[in-house]
Design a protein around this motif. Sequence first.
Motif, mmCIF file in Angstrom:
data_model
loop_
_atom_site.group_PDB
_atom_site.id
_atom_site.type_symbol
_atom_site.label_atom_id
_atom_site.label_comp_id
_atom_site.label_asym_id
_atom_site.label_seq_id
_atom_site.Cartn_x
_atom_site.Cartn_y
_atom_site.Cartn_z
ATOM 1 N N LEU A 22 33.744 -1.711 -28.694
ATOM 2 C CA LEU A 22 32.706 -2.852 -28.923
ATOM 3 C C LEU A 22 32.743 -4.075 -30.242
ATOM 4 N N LEU A 23 34.132 -3.828 -30.793
ATOM 5 C CA LEU A 23 34.409 -5.401 -30.875
ATOM 6 C C LEU A 23 34.999 -6.044 -30.376
ATOM 7 N N LEU A 24 35.387 -5.653 -29.334
ATOM 8 C CA LEU A 24 35.945 -6.150 -28.000
ATOM 9 C C LEU A 24 35.246 -6.948 -27.381
ATOM 10 N N LEU A 25 33.833 -6.148 -27.308
ATOM 11 C CA LEU A 25 32.517 -6.142 -26.692
ATOM 12 C C LEU A 25 32.331 -7.185 -27.585
ATOM 13 N N GLY A 26 32.125 -7.996 -28.689
ATOM 14 C CA GLY A 26 31.891 -8.934 -29.393
ATOM 15 C C GLY A 26 32.347 -10.043 -28.445
ATOM 16 N N GLY A 27 33.875 -9.424 -28.887
ATOM 17 C CA GLY A 27 34.858 -10.399 -29.065
ATOM 18 C C GLY A 27 34.655 -11.322 -27.435
ATOM 19 N N ALA A 28 34.395 -11.001 -26.075
ATOM 20 C CA ALA A 28 33.829 -11.563 -25.123
ATOM 21 C C ALA A 28 32.705 -12.737 -25.301
ATOM 22 N N VAL A 29 31.159 -11.962 -25.811
ATOM 23 C CA VAL A 29 30.845 -12.201 -25.931
ATOM 24 C C VAL A 29 31.252 -13.639 -26.421
ATOM 25 N N PHE A 30 31.246 -13.630 -27.217
ATOM 26 C CA PHE A 30 31.233 -14.290 -28.690
ATOM 27 C C PHE A 30 32.436 -15.829 -27.677
ATOM 28 N N LEU A 31 32.940 -15.301 -26.772
ATOM 29 C CA LEU A 31 34.209 -16.098 -26.255
ATOM 30 C C LEU A 31 33.492 -16.457 -25.086
ATOM 31 N N ILE A 32 32.642 -16.425 -24.492
ATOM 32 C CA ILE A 32 31.652 -16.514 -23.190
ATOM 33 C C ILE A 32 30.740 -17.705 -23.489
ATOM 34 N N CYS A 33 29.885 -17.238 -25.065
ATOM 35 C CA CYS A 33 28.738 -17.839 -25.437
ATOM 36 C C CYS A 33 29.540 -19.241 -25.626
ATOM 37 N N ALA A 34 30.394 -18.819 -26.425
ATOM 38 C CA ALA A 34 31.457 -20.094 -27.653
ATOM 39 C C ALA A 34 31.141 -21.372 -26.529
ATOM 40 N N LEU A 35 32.101 -20.866 -25.414
ATOM 41 C CA LEU A 35 32.608 -21.901 -24.157
ATOM 42 C C LEU A 35 31.621 -22.952 -23.535
ATOM 43 N N VAL A 36 30.344 -21.722 -22.557
ATOM 44 C CA VAL A 36 29.234 -22.502 -22.527
ATOM 45 C C VAL A 36 28.650 -23.219 -23.317
ATOM 46 N N LEU A 37 27.321 -22.800 -24.886
ATOM 47 C CA LEU A 37 27.942 -23.330 -26.058
ATOM 48 C C LEU A 37 28.450 -24.916 -25.957
ATOM 49 N N PHE A 156 28.994 -31.325 -33.550
ATOM 50 C CA PHE A 156 29.352 -30.604 -34.985
ATOM 51 C C PHE A 156 29.388 -28.819 -33.724
ATOM 52 N N GLY A 157 28.753 -28.726 -32.824
ATOM 53 C CA GLY A 157 28.943 -27.348 -32.616
ATOM 54 C C GLY A 157 30.050 -26.545 -31.314
ATOM 55 N N PRO A 158 30.937 -27.687 -30.891
ATOM 56 C CA PRO A 158 32.577 -26.825 -30.385
ATOM 57 C C PRO A 158 32.945 -27.197 -31.812
ATOM 58 N N PHE A 159 33.482 -27.845 -32.626
ATOM 59 C CA PHE A 159 33.627 -27.748 -34.053
ATOM 60 C C PHE A 159 33.808 -26.646 -34.817
ATOM 61 N N LEU A 160 32.816 -26.454 -34.622
ATOM 62 C CA LEU A 160 31.776 -24.567 -35.140
ATOM 63 C C LEU A 160 32.156 -23.776 -34.495
ATOM 64 N N LEU A 161 32.589 -23.711 -33.333
ATOM 65 C CA LEU A 161 32.364 -22.066 -32.936
ATOM 66 C C LEU A 161 34.522 -22.139 -32.642
ATOM 67 N N LEU A 162 34.830 -23.566 -32.360
ATOM 68 C CA LEU A 162 36.487 -23.266 -32.648
ATOM 69 C C LEU A 162 37.248 -22.518 -34.073
ATOM 70 N N GLY A 163 36.035 -23.190 -35.288
ATOM 71 C CA GLY A 163 36.986 -23.117 -36.788
ATOM 72 C C GLY A 163 36.838 -21.767 -36.862
ATOM 73 N N THR A 164 35.334 -21.125 -36.191
ATOM 74 C CA THR A 164 35.695 -19.554 -36.265
ATOM 75 C C THR A 164 35.986 -18.650 -35.515
ATOM 76 N N GLY A 165 36.046 -19.338 -34.153
ATOM 77 C CA GLY A 165 36.675 -18.423 -33.588
ATOM 78 C C GLY A 165 38.294 -17.969 -34.373
ATOM 79 N N LEU A 166 38.804 -19.359 -34.490
ATOM 80 C CA LEU A 166 40.432 -19.221 -34.821
ATOM 81 C C LEU A 166 39.910 -17.925 -36.285
ATOM 82 N N ALA A 167 39.491 -18.501 -37.183
ATOM 83 C CA ALA A 167 39.224 -17.832 -38.725
ATOM 84 C C ALA A 167 38.944 -16.115 -38.046
ATOM 85 N N LEU A 168 38.441 -15.985 -37.246
ATOM 86 C CA LEU A 168 38.144 -14.464 -36.785
ATOM 87 C C LEU A 168 39.429 -13.741 -36.457
ATOM 88 N N LEU A 169 40.220 -14.164 -35.235
ATOM 89 C CA LEU A 169 41.492 -14.403 -35.005
ATOM 90 C C LEU A 169 42.632 -14.175 -36.419
#
Length: 171
Positions: A22-37, A156-169
């Motif tokens: 489920l965490l991997l699924l959540g991560g995949a959804v995060f990545l897809i939504c982050a890239l599109v947004l 600012f959205g791309p930076f919010l997504l990048l910063g949060t993605g890095l924090a999660l990793l």
Amino acid sequence: MIPLLGDLLTGGGAAELTAAVLLLLGGAVFLICALVLALIDLREHRLPNRIIYPWALFTLALLPLLGLLLGDGSAVLRAVAAGLTWALVFLGIRLVHPPSLGMGDVKLVLVLGVYAGFLGWSAVGAAVVLSCLSGGLVSAVLLVTRRASRHTAIPFGPFLLLGTGLALLLS
């Protein structure tokens, strides 16, 4: 996130393995939504509700399952509190100075705060700091190189997504 996934995958139990999937699924959804947004925000300076709302619903449906599987209901409460806190701070900024943030940013940080909050308050802090640092650094470079002025709108959205993605990793 990576150490947690490692622990869950090697934990041996069905609950741990299911939580890891489920965490991997959540991560995949995060990545897809982050890239599109990020691409949409860079191109159109907007973060569409048709992506953010389903992503938020998916995330809020996933969390109780993870909390149950991990036996950590407090993580779910912390995640919701983190998302609401970050969104309320951004809403306050939006109300005080509307040009500084769009409502898409406010809605986006609700989802991002939930993701980071599930891992802990330190992950939320890291997400906020990394988002602001990356946005500030790129803005400074654009100003110094005269590719932007004080009046240039930078999404600012791309930076919010990048910063949060890095924090999660890194958390």
